[in-house]
Design a protein around this motif. Sequence first.
Motif, PDB file in Angstrom:
ATOM      1  N   ALA A 159       0.826  -1.210   0.000  1.00  0.00           N
ATOM      2  CA  ALA A 159       0.000   0.000   0.000  1.00  0.00           C
ATOM      3  C   ALA A 159       0.860   1.259   0.000  1.00  0.00           C
ATOM      4  N   VAL A 160       1.930   1.259   0.796  1.00  0.00           N
ATOM      5  CA  VAL A 160       2.805   2.435   0.844  1.00  0.00           C
ATOM      6  C   VAL A 160       3.484   2.659  -0.500  1.00  0.00           C
ATOM      7  N   ALA A 161       3.898   1.557  -1.138  1.00  0.00           N
ATOM      8  CA  ALA A 161       4.535   1.676  -2.449  1.00  0.00           C
ATOM      9  C   ALA A 161       3.552   2.191  -3.496  1.00  0.00           C
ATOM     10  N   ASP A 162       2.291   1.795  -3.380  1.00  0.00           N
ATOM     11  CA  ASP A 162       1.281   2.195  -4.362  1.00  0.00           C
ATOM     12  C   ASP A 162       0.728   3.592  -4.122  1.00  0.00           C
ATOM     13  N   PRO A 203       2.426   6.725  -3.052  1.00  0.00           N
ATOM     14  CA  PRO A 203       3.512   7.644  -2.710  1.00  0.00           C
ATOM     15  C   PRO A 203       2.962   9.023  -2.347  1.00  0.00           C
ATOM     16  N   GLY A 204       3.564   9.615  -1.325  1.00  0.00           N
ATOM     17  CA  GLY A 204       3.148  10.945  -0.918  1.00  0.00           C
ATOM     18  C   GLY A 204       2.012  10.986   0.083  1.00  0.00           C
ATOM     19  N   TYR A 205       1.377   9.838   0.327  1.00  0.00           N
ATOM     20  CA  TYR A 205       0.299   9.811   1.316  1.00  0.00           C
ATOM     21  C   TYR A 205       0.892   9.882   2.725  1.00  0.00           C
ATOM     22  N   ASP A 206       0.210  10.580   3.624  1.00  0.00           N
ATOM     23  CA  ASP A 206       0.637  10.623   5.019  1.00  0.00           C
ATOM     24  C   ASP A 206       0.417   9.250   5.654  1.00  0.00           C
ATOM     25  N   ASP A 239      12.962   7.849  -0.413  1.00  0.00           N
ATOM     26  CA  ASP A 239      12.317   8.983   0.248  1.00  0.00           C
ATOM     27  C   ASP A 239      12.769   9.071   1.700  1.00  0.00           C
ATOM     28  N   ALA A 240      13.138  10.248   2.140  1.00  0.00           N
ATOM     29  CA  ALA A 240      13.549  10.440   3.535  1.00  0.00           C
ATOM     30  C   ALA A 240      12.336  10.290   4.440  1.00  0.00           C
TER      31      ALA A 240
END
Length: 262
Positions: free
Chosen positions: A134-137, A139-142, A175-176
């Motif tokens: 989900a995180v990979a799909d 990007p940019g979501y909090d 991403d940092a």
Amino acid sequence: MSVSVAVTGATGQMGRAVLDAASAREDVDVAFAVNRDSDGEEVVAGVPVEPTREFDQLLADHNPDVVVDFTGPASSQNYVAVAAEAGVASVVGTTGFDDEGEAALRELAEYAPVLKASNFGRGVQALLSAVEAAVADLPGYDVEVTETHHNRKRDAPSGTANAILDRIEDAREDDASERVHGREGEAPREEGEIGVHARRAGSVTGEHEVLLAGNHEEVRLTHRAEDRGVFAEGALDAAVWLAGRDPGWYDFADVVTGSDTQ
């Protein structure tokens, strides 16, 4: 043929759960059980609980296939060291290790197999995979991670929450990311933050939620354990899987997937 296990921390909540689960299984026999404060008179699930000071001798006398440990970082490291010296495998469910303690366990795995997991729930393995995807799909979501446990749990965040955070950071690749533990006062969210929240209340067995929010939508991924028996059964599954394997460092994901890799 059953696998012979020794259980440490036998009068603790997880030690009792492991002994209860073992008593109902045909693929596991309990060789002996120990606890730091035992006077040798207590019995759990039909197994006499011996004092920890006799662990070395009991290990030599009974020669179990695997030691199952849910205690504390310092005592866990001692148990695994003694077991490794005797060539006995260890399944470690203890959490709260610092980097030095984890490194020490990995060194011991050179002499006997060691399988360490922050959570022995099979559903948690599915959650870790789902979170990473989900995180990979997205990007940019909090991302916010919240975990809740009973009011006696010592380490925070939980070992499972830390495993989830590791997966999130892996999925973000270059991403940092910065883990922010709770918020107080004026604390607007910064780019790349991962919010981390640990709650301790009542007798909650364990709950972990990952919230991803962005683009006017939310995704929530949650795992809730309703009984410690889930973790006890998983630890015994790991013990059965680990018995007879070569020295090395193993993970519960290997058990769930049936992998033979280290």
